[in-house]
Design a protein around this motif. Structure first.
Motif, mmCIF file in Angstrom:
data_model
loop_
_atom_site.group_PDB
_atom_site.id
_atom_site.type_symbol
_atom_site.label_atom_id
_atom_site.label_comp_id
_atom_site.label_asym_id
_atom_site.label_seq_id
_atom_site.Cartn_x
_atom_site.Cartn_y
_atom_site.Cartn_z
ATOM 1 N N THR A 131 38.422 39.098 38.676
ATOM 2 C CA THR A 131 39.377 40.155 38.358
ATOM 3 C C THR A 131 40.790 39.619 38.518
ATOM 4 O O THR A 131 41.110 38.954 39.496
ATOM 5 N N LEU A 132 41.616 39.912 37.537
ATOM 6 C CA LEU A 132 43.031 39.532 37.538
ATOM 7 C C LEU A 132 43.820 40.824 37.368
ATOM 8 O O LEU A 132 43.579 41.570 36.423
ATOM 9 N N THR A 133 44.713 41.111 38.298
ATOM 10 C CA THR A 133 45.489 42.354 38.212
ATOM 11 C C THR A 133 46.972 42.057 38.366
ATOM 12 O O THR A 133 47.364 41.062 38.955
ATOM 13 N N SER A 134 47.786 42.967 37.807
ATOM 14 C CA SER A 134 49.223 42.838 37.938
ATOM 15 C C SER A 134 49.885 44.203 37.781
ATOM 16 O O SER A 134 49.567 44.935 36.847
ATOM 17 N N PRO A 135 50.818 44.538 38.674
ATOM 18 C CA PRO A 135 51.582 45.776 38.526
ATOM 19 C C PRO A 135 52.832 45.592 37.662
ATOM 20 O O PRO A 135 53.598 46.518 37.480
ATOM 21 N N VAL A 136 53.040 44.394 37.128
ATOM 22 C CA VAL A 136 54.225 44.072 36.337
ATOM 23 C C VAL A 136 54.204 44.842 35.027
ATOM 24 O O VAL A 136 53.150 45.106 34.462
ATOM 25 N N GLY A 137 55.370 45.181 34.515
ATOM 26 C CA GLY A 137 55.463 45.851 33.226
ATOM 27 C C GLY A 137 55.427 47.360 33.387
ATOM 28 O O GLY A 137 55.331 47.893 34.486
ATOM 29 N N VAL A 138 55.496 48.050 32.286
ATOM 30 C CA VAL A 138 55.499 49.501 32.288
ATOM 31 C C VAL A 138 54.127 50.025 32.720
ATOM 32 O O VAL A 138 54.023 51.022 33.410
ATOM 33 N N GLN A 139 53.072 49.343 32.306
ATOM 34 C CA GLN A 139 51.722 49.749 32.635
ATOM 35 C C GLN A 139 51.022 48.648 33.430
ATOM 36 O O GLN A 139 51.071 47.482 33.046
ATOM 37 N N PRO A 140 50.368 49.019 34.544
ATOM 38 C CA PRO A 140 49.628 47.998 35.297
ATOM 39 C C PRO A 140 48.451 47.463 34.481
ATOM 40 O O PRO A 140 47.938 48.146 33.591
ATOM 41 N N LEU A 141 48.042 46.259 34.804
ATOM 42 C CA LEU A 141 46.982 45.577 34.063
ATOM 43 C C LEU A 141 45.850 45.198 35.009
ATOM 44 O O LEU A 141 46.088 44.770 36.140
ATOM 45 N N SER A 142 44.633 45.315 34.513
ATOM 46 C CA SER A 142 43.457 44.810 35.216
ATOM 47 C C SER A 142 42.566 44.136 34.182
ATOM 48 O O SER A 142 42.201 44.751 33.181
ATOM 49 N N VAL A 143 42.258 42.879 34.412
ATOM 50 C CA VAL A 143 41.352 42.135 33.535
ATOM 51 C C VAL A 143 40.143 41.764 34.379
ATOM 52 O O VAL A 143 40.286 41.146 35.430
ATOM 53 N N THR A 144 38.969 42.150 33.922
ATOM 54 C CA THR A 144 37.742 41.804 34.631
ATOM 55 C C THR A 144 36.870 40.990 33.693
ATOM 56 O O THR A 144 36.605 41.403 32.561
ATOM 57 N N VAL A 145 36.451 39.825 34.171
ATOM 58 C CA VAL A 145 35.537 38.976 33.421
ATOM 59 C C VAL A 145 34.224 38.986 34.197
ATOM 60 O O VAL A 145 34.185 38.588 35.358
ATOM 61 N N THR A 146 33.179 39.485 33.567
ATOM 62 C CA THR A 146 31.856 39.528 34.187
ATOM 63 C C THR A 146 30.902 38.734 33.309
ATOM 64 O O THR A 146 30.642 39.116 32.171
ATOM 65 N N SER A 147 30.444 37.619 33.840
ATOM 66 C CA SER A 147 29.537 36.731 33.100
ATOM 67 C C SER A 147 30.070 36.415 31.705
ATOM 68 O O SER A 147 29.338 36.416 30.722
ATOM 69 N N GLY A 148 31.376 36.173 31.609
ATOM 70 C CA GLY A 148 31.997 35.784 30.341
ATOM 71 C C GLY A 148 32.411 36.942 29.459
ATOM 72 O O GLY A 148 33.055 36.743 28.438
ATOM 73 N N ARG A 149 32.072 38.177 29.833
ATOM 74 C CA ARG A 149 32.465 39.360 29.064
ATOM 75 C C ARG A 149 33.803 39.842 29.598
ATOM 76 O O ARG A 149 33.982 40.028 30.802
ATOM 77 N N VAL A 150 34.765 40.081 28.710
ATOM 78 C CA VAL A 150 36.132 40.455 29.107
ATOM 79 C C VAL A 150 36.348 41.943 28.909
ATOM 80 O O VAL A 150 36.116 42.473 27.827
ATOM 81 N N VAL A 151 36.829 42.613 29.975
ATOM 82 C CA VAL A 151 37.209 44.022 29.907
ATOM 83 C C VAL A 151 38.645 44.115 30.399
ATOM 84 O O VAL A 151 38.960 43.682 31.510
ATOM 85 N N VAL A 152 39.529 44.680 29.566
ATOM 86 C CA VAL A 152 40.950 44.814 29.902
ATOM 87 C C VAL A 152 41.271 46.290 30.030
ATOM 88 O O VAL A 152 40.930 47.083 29.161
ATOM 89 N N ASP A 153 41.952 46.642 31.130
ATOM 90 C CA ASP A 153 42.383 48.026 31.352
ATOM 91 C C ASP A 153 43.896 48.008 31.554
ATOM 92 O O ASP A 153 44.386 47.365 32.482
ATOM 93 N N VAL A 154 44.616 48.672 30.664
ATOM 94 C CA VAL A 154 46.071 48.774 30.779
ATOM 95 C C VAL A 154 46.397 50.235 31.007
ATOM 96 O O VAL A 154 46.003 51.103 30.232
ATOM 97 N N GLY A 155 47.154 50.482 32.058
ATOM 98 C CA GLY A 155 47.575 51.871 32.306
ATOM 99 C C GLY A 155 47.081 52.401 33.532
ATOM 100 O O GLY A 155 46.967 52.613 34.523
#
Length: 155
Positions: A131-155
């Motif tokens: 998991t890679l997260t950042s509060p930078v920018g207007v919307q916070p970001l969370s990127v989760t890579v599970t067994s090579g599958r990428v899920v991005v959550d912005v907001g």
């Protein structure tokens, strides 16, 4: 008699050792094959396999060994506004080779001055949850890579 028995034990021991080495080699080969198959079937593997486009270079990317993102292997895996011009602020996420082919780096950037990244062994990135997260920018970001599958959550 003792000498013959000693030779027999040595041969058996050598045979057992050779058999163990062969089993270990087969396990490593099987593991590498499974990892290659997992990579080919994953979001990360498909991204890395496609031809590179201009948008595949991370913001602020400079070629060369002294750059923040070494290698020219990066591919864009997420763009918050794919039809927007390059000056529009938004989250973008890239995957690429790290310090060598055995490592992958996940890079997320909101603009050229603000980015976060993590680099891990390739096998870990393709078989674990990262998991890679950042509060930078207007919307916070969370990127989760599970067994090579990428899920991005912005907001």
């Amino acid at each position: 008699m003792a000498l013959v028995a000693g030779i027999g034990v040595l041969l058996v021991a050598g045979g057992v050792t050779a058999g163990m080495q062969l089993a270990q080699h087969n396990a490593v080969t099987t593991s590498a094959t499974a990892l290659a198959r997992a990579e080919a079937d994953s979001d990360l593997g498909r991204a890395l396999a496609r031809p590179q486009q201009p948008s595949d270079l991370p913001l602020g990317y400079q070629s060369g060994s002294g750059s923040a993102y070494p290698g020219d292997s990066y591919r864009l895996v997420f763009d918050g506004q794919p039809r927007a011009g390059s000056a529009v602020l938004r989250w973008r996420v890239w995957i690429g080779q790290g310090i060598d082919s055995g490592h992958l780096c996940l890079v997320a950037a909101y603009n050229s001055a603000r980015s976060v990244s993590t680099c891990l062994p390739r096998a870990e990135m393709l078989t674990s949850m990262v998991t890679l997260t950042s509060p930078v920018g207007v919307q916070p970001l969370s990127v989760t890579v599970t067994s090579g599958r990428v899920v991005v959550d912005v907001g």
